[in-house]
Design a protein around this motif. Structure first.
Motif, PDB file in Angstrom:
ATOM      1  N   GLY A  26       0.928  -1.460   0.536  1.00  0.00           N
ATOM      2  CA  GLY A  26       0.054  -0.334   0.186  1.00  0.00           C
ATOM      3  C   GLY A  26       0.783   1.327   0.338  1.00  0.00           C
ATOM      4  O   GLY A  26       2.269   1.294   0.348  1.00  0.00           O
ATOM      5  N   ALA A  28       0.436   5.765  -0.012  1.00  0.00           N
ATOM      6  CA  ALA A  28       0.037   6.796   0.136  1.00  0.00           C
ATOM      7  C   ALA A  28      -0.042   7.954  -0.712  1.00  0.00           C
ATOM      8  O   ALA A  28       1.477   8.361  -1.284  1.00  0.00           O
ATOM      9  CB  ALA A  28      -0.667   7.152   1.554  1.00  0.00           C
ATOM     10  N   TYR A  81       1.482  -3.200  -6.017  1.00  0.00           N
ATOM     11  CA  TYR A  81       0.357  -2.104  -4.971  1.00  0.00           C
ATOM     12  C   TYR A  81      -0.991  -2.125  -5.449  1.00  0.00           C
ATOM     13  O   TYR A  81      -1.526  -3.036  -6.513  1.00  0.00           O
ATOM     14  CB  TYR A  81       1.147  -0.843  -5.707  1.00  0.00           C
ATOM     15  CG  TYR A  81       2.808  -0.563  -5.574  1.00  0.00           C
ATOM     16  CD1 TYR A  81       2.595   0.053  -4.239  1.00  0.00           C
ATOM     17  CD2 TYR A  81       3.942  -0.816  -6.659  1.00  0.00           C
ATOM     18  CE1 TYR A  81       4.049   0.037  -3.996  1.00  0.00           C
ATOM     19  CE2 TYR A  81       4.685  -0.739  -5.911  1.00  0.00           C
ATOM     20  CZ  TYR A  81       5.309  -0.044  -4.826  1.00  0.00           C
ATOM     21  OH  TYR A  81       6.165  -0.318  -4.761  1.00  0.00           O
ATOM     22  N   HIS A  82      -0.835  -1.395  -4.571  1.00  0.00           N
ATOM     23  CA  HIS A  82      -2.755  -1.003  -4.750  1.00  0.00           C
ATOM     24  C   HIS A  82      -3.491  -0.098  -6.094  1.00  0.00           C
ATOM     25  O   HIS A  82      -2.382   0.744  -6.032  1.00  0.00           O
ATOM     26  CB  HIS A  82      -3.816  -0.349  -3.509  1.00  0.00           C
ATOM     27  CG  HIS A  82      -5.074  -0.506  -3.466  1.00  0.00           C
ATOM     28  ND1 HIS A  82      -5.498   0.435  -3.422  1.00  0.00           N
ATOM     29  CD2 HIS A  82      -5.684  -1.195  -2.183  1.00  0.00           C
ATOM     30  CE1 HIS A  82      -7.014   1.009  -3.625  1.00  0.00           C
ATOM     31  NE2 HIS A  82      -6.739  -0.737  -2.585  1.00  0.00           N
ATOM     32  N   ALA A  85      -2.745   3.566  -5.370  1.00  0.00           N
ATOM     33  CA  ALA A  85      -1.544   4.333  -5.119  1.00  0.00           C
ATOM     34  C   ALA A  85      -1.218   5.177  -4.834  1.00  0.00           C
ATOM     35  O   ALA A  85      -0.674   5.865  -3.929  1.00  0.00           O
ATOM     36  CB  ALA A  85      -0.476   3.153  -5.068  1.00  0.00           C
ATOM     37  N   LEU A  88      -4.578   7.831  -2.646  1.00  0.00           N
ATOM     38  CA  LEU A  88      -5.485   7.274  -0.909  1.00  0.00           C
ATOM     39  C   LEU A  88      -4.279   8.193  -0.195  1.00  0.00           C
ATOM     40  O   LEU A  88      -3.422   8.229  -0.515  1.00  0.00           O
ATOM     41  CB  LEU A  88      -4.451   5.812  -0.957  1.00  0.00           C
ATOM     42  CG  LEU A  88      -5.523   4.458  -1.792  1.00  0.00           C
ATOM     43  CD1 LEU A  88      -4.392   2.589  -1.174  1.00  0.00           C
ATOM     44  CD2 LEU A  88      -6.720   4.337  -0.817  1.00  0.00           C
ATOM     45  N   GLN A  90      -3.684   9.491   3.409  1.00  0.00           N
ATOM     46  CA  GLN A  90      -3.164   8.288   4.802  1.00  0.00           C
ATOM     47  C   GLN A  90      -4.028   7.527   5.595  1.00  0.00           C
ATOM     48  O   GLN A  90      -4.033   6.512   6.271  1.00  0.00           O
ATOM     49  CB  GLN A  90      -1.530   8.990   5.241  1.00  0.00           C
ATOM     50  CG  GLN A  90      -0.893   8.361   6.984  1.00  0.00           C
ATOM     51  CD  GLN A  90       0.429   7.488   5.494  1.00  0.00           C
ATOM     52  OE1 GLN A  90       0.435   7.594   4.866  1.00  0.00           O
ATOM     53  NE2 GLN A  90       0.895   6.568   6.294  1.00  0.00           N
ATOM     54  N   ASP A  92      -7.224   6.515   4.944  1.00  0.00           N
ATOM     55  CA  ASP A  92      -8.005   5.467   4.450  1.00  0.00           C
ATOM     56  C   ASP A  92      -6.345   4.778   3.909  1.00  0.00           C
ATOM     57  O   ASP A  92      -6.945   3.487   4.171  1.00  0.00           O
ATOM     58  CB  ASP A  92      -8.332   5.948   2.596  1.00  0.00           C
ATOM     59  CG  ASP A  92      -8.880   7.008   2.752  1.00  0.00           C
ATOM     60  OD1 ASP A  92     -10.071   7.054   3.474  1.00  0.00           O
ATOM     61  OD2 ASP A  92      -9.434   7.619   1.847  1.00  0.00           O
ATOM     62  N   LEU A  93      -5.054   4.956   4.145  1.00  0.00           N
ATOM     63  CA  LEU A  93      -4.845   3.459   3.498  1.00  0.00           C
ATOM     64  C   LEU A  93      -4.949   2.442   5.061  1.00  0.00           C
ATOM     65  O   LEU A  93      -4.573   1.688   5.221  1.00  0.00           O
ATOM     66  CB  LEU A  93      -2.718   4.426   3.300  1.00  0.00           C
ATOM     67  CG  LEU A  93      -1.980   3.584   2.878  1.00  0.00           C
ATOM     68  CD1 LEU A  93      -2.274   2.100   2.255  1.00  0.00           C
ATOM     69  CD2 LEU A  93      -0.618   3.996   2.411  1.00  0.00           C
ATOM     70  N   MET A 105       2.473  -1.301   4.755  1.00  0.00           N
ATOM     71  CA  MET A 105       2.123  -0.085   4.610  1.00  0.00           C
ATOM     72  C   MET A 105       3.875   0.837   4.760  1.00  0.00           C
ATOM     73  O   MET A 105       4.105   0.897   5.751  1.00  0.00           O
ATOM     74  CB  MET A 105       1.025   0.610   5.523  1.00  0.00           C
ATOM     75  CG  MET A 105       0.236   0.745   6.513  1.00  0.00           C
ATOM     76  SD  MET A 105      -0.786   1.939   7.077  1.00  0.00           S
ATOM     77  CE  MET A 105      -0.190   3.797   6.437  1.00  0.00           C
TER      78      MET A 105
END
Length: 316
Positions: A26, A28, A81-82, A85, A88, A90, A92-93, A105
């Motif tokens: 993940g 941010a 990776y999401h 990425a 997002l 921080q 929400d991550l 993360m």
């Protein structure tokens, strides 16, 4: 990351840990796909490095930094990776991490305890150890020796002395009554005592102590590893520190002044951050990193290097 992992191990586990709507990695907005972690593992400069002759050079033109960006681009291409990425936040991550959507993360050292507490016993967040690259052990990002400083504007002697007394109170050492009041509030109102004597926040303390958080940015004594009632968290963090502090990579510009950096540093960094994100996301070729680095140097990067070197020479 486990001890002894190589960059190939990390990539393989990241790919294996991604399936369906679950992602191993993940990131941010602003973290550049966790670029700090990977560039440090590749032993690239963290901002600026200084040679023995006092010459400063930035990370952007360093081959190890370019290798780290290329490595992350491959991780992104592998799907590790999401997909959000680059957008997002921080918070929400953190939610995605706690609900298992992402398996890892990037966060600051202070982010460990909130994750530990917010998981409510469902998981124990583990601080990652750096992987090695081509047989060379990786490093981590070293923080500043101090977070910042407080400046008092010119005033009458009595006023300055009063403010200094306030700052001195806020900077009281760990274990003192002053430290306890600043961090935990009033006993019986904001906290009670656990069986071992350590403070345990009440519901009111959770609310009102958070509103006092800015006080810590004015002045604070040396930080310590202290997690009331959770010795296992302290042991885990201490064990991690023992392993990574010797390989921490410090930004050589910390504590030095550059008028060009003050005036243009944020704008020029945005140029490089946008390019790095574009390369890792697959929107730009890796060659764009070299082109952006040349622009960065021409627009002020070289002047920053000269100014940092001049201030460094004057203070060594």
């Amino acid at each position: 990351m486990r001890e002894g992992w190589t960059s190939q191990d990390f990539a393989a586990v990241a790919k294996k840990g991604t399936s369906g709507k679950k992602y191993a990695l993940g990131a941010a907005t602003g973290s550049l796909f966790g670029n700090a972690v990977h560039s440090a593992a590749h032993n690239a400069p963290q901002g600026w490095a200084v040679d023995k002759d006092g010459t400063f050079h930035a990370n952007y033109g360093d081959e190890r930094y370019k290798a780290a960006v290329a490595y992350q681009a491959q991780l992104r291409k592998n799907g590790s990776y999401h997909p959000d990425a680059t957008s997002l936040s921080q918070p929400d991550l953190s939610t995605l991490f706690l609900n298992g959507t992402v398996g890892s993360m990037q966060d600051g050292f202070g982010g460990y305890l909130p994750k530990y507490l917010d998981s409510k016993g469902l998981l124990t967040p583990a601080s990652a150890l750096p992987y090695s690259v081509d047989g060379t052990p990786g490093g981590i990002v070293a923080g500043r020796r101090s977070f910042g400083y407080t400046v008092l504007k010119k005033a009458k002697k009595e006023r300055i002395e009063l403010l200094l007394r306030v700052l001195n109170y806020l900077a009281a050492p760990f274990g003192s009554k002053e430290w306890e009041l600043v961090h935990y509030g009033v006993e019986g109102t904001h906290f009670t005592r656990g069986k071992d004597g350590s403070p345990e926040a009440t519901k009111l303390g959770d609310v009102e102590n958070n509103t006092n958080l800015p006080l810590k940015y004015l002045a604070e004594g040396p930080q310590v590893l202290f997690v009331p009632g959770m010795p296992e968290a302290v042991r885990a963090l201490h064990a991690w520190q023992v392993k990574v502090v010797p390989v921490a990579i410090r930004n050589a510009s910390f504590g030095l002044q550059s008028s060009t950096y003050t005036a243009q540093g944020t704008t020029l960094r945005a140029l490089m951050d946008d390019t790095v994100t574009g390369v890792i996301a697959g929107r730009l070729p890796l060659s764009e990193l070299d082109a952006a680095a040349r622009k960065w140097r021409d627009r002020g990067g070289d002047r920053m290097a000269e100014e940092f070197a001049k201030d460094y020479a004057a203070n060594t």
